[in-house]
Motif scaffolding. Structure first.
Motif, short mmCIF file in Angstrom:
data_model
loop_
_atom_site.label_atom_id
_atom_site.label_comp_id
_atom_site.label_asym_id
_atom_site.label_seq_id
_atom_site.Cartn_x
_atom_site.Cartn_y
_atom_site.Cartn_z
N ILE A 5 0.81 -1.23 0.00
CA ILE A 5 0.00 0.00 0.00
C ILE A 5 0.83 1.28 0.00
O ILE A 5 0.29 2.37 -0.12
CB ILE A 5 -0.98 0.03 1.19
N SER A 7 2.62 2.80 -2.17
CA SER A 7 2.51 3.67 -3.35
C SER A 7 1.07 4.05 -3.68
O SER A 7 0.80 4.55 -4.77
CB SER A 7 3.16 2.99 -4.55
N HIS A 8 0.15 3.80 -2.76
CA HIS A 8 -1.28 4.12 -2.94
C HIS A 8 -1.85 3.52 -4.23
O HIS A 8 -2.37 4.24 -5.08
CB HIS A 8 -1.52 5.63 -2.91
N PRO A 9 -1.76 2.20 -4.37
CA PRO A 9 -2.28 1.57 -5.59
C PRO A 9 -3.81 1.62 -5.63
O PRO A 9 -4.46 1.80 -4.60
CB PRO A 9 -1.80 0.11 -5.46
N THR A 10 -4.38 1.46 -6.81
CA THR A 10 -5.83 1.42 -6.92
C THR A 10 -6.36 0.02 -6.61
O THR A 10 -7.51 -0.12 -6.19
CB THR A 10 -6.30 1.85 -8.32
N LEU A 36 -8.71 2.22 3.93
CA LEU A 36 -8.08 2.54 2.65
C LEU A 36 -9.10 2.48 1.52
O LEU A 36 -9.06 3.29 0.59
CB LEU A 36 -6.91 1.59 2.38
N ASN A 37 -10.00 1.52 1.60
CA ASN A 37 -11.05 1.41 0.60
C ASN A 37 -11.96 2.63 0.64
O ASN A 37 -12.30 3.21 -0.39
CB ASN A 37 -11.85 0.13 0.80
N GLN A 39 -11.37 5.73 2.17
CA GLN A 39 -10.70 7.02 1.98
C GLN A 39 -10.06 7.19 0.61
O GLN A 39 -10.12 8.26 0.03
CB GLN A 39 -9.63 7.21 3.06
N TYR A 40 -9.42 6.13 0.11
CA TYR A 40 -8.66 6.24 -1.13
C TYR A 40 -9.24 5.42 -2.28
O TYR A 40 -8.66 5.37 -3.35
CB TYR A 40 -7.20 5.81 -0.90
N ARG A 41 -10.37 4.76 -2.01
CA ARG A 41 -11.03 3.91 -3.01
C ARG A 41 -10.12 2.78 -3.50
O ARG A 41 -10.20 2.34 -4.65
CB ARG A 41 -11.57 4.75 -4.16
N THR A 42 -9.24 2.30 -2.63
CA THR A 42 -8.39 1.17 -2.95
C THR A 42 -9.24 -0.09 -2.96
O THR A 42 -9.99 -0.34 -2.02
CB THR A 42 -7.26 1.02 -1.90
#
Length: 76
Positions: A5, A7-10, A36-37, A39-42
């Motif tokens: 996580i 590198s902030h992957p999708t 993470l899902n 906040q960052y839509r991971t």
């Protein structure tokens, strides 16, 4: 997980992400994945036999003998 996580992957692919963790650490990891899902839509795609992991998933796809057996969204 930290390397996955950083590198902030999708999308993160994980094979049995809680397999070698004690129950408290597993819960904390699942909470992190949810944050993470949200906040960052991971998107997390993982395989698991752990009922705790499966119960926390928003969507569960079950395979049997390489074929789709079930595909359902879980209540949030």
């Amino acid at each position: 997980m930290a390397r996955a996580i950083a590198s902030h992957p999708t999308v993160v692919l994980a094979d049995e992400p809680t397999a070698n963790l004690d129950s408290q650490t597993a819960e904390e990891l699942l909470d992190l994945m949810l944050r993470l899902n949200t906040q960052y839509r991971t998107t997390f795609i993982f395989s698991s036999h752990d009922p705790l992991v499966i119960s926390r998933a928003r969507r569960v796809i079950r395979l049997r003998d390489g074929r789709l057996e079930d595909d359902r969204k879980q209540p949030a």
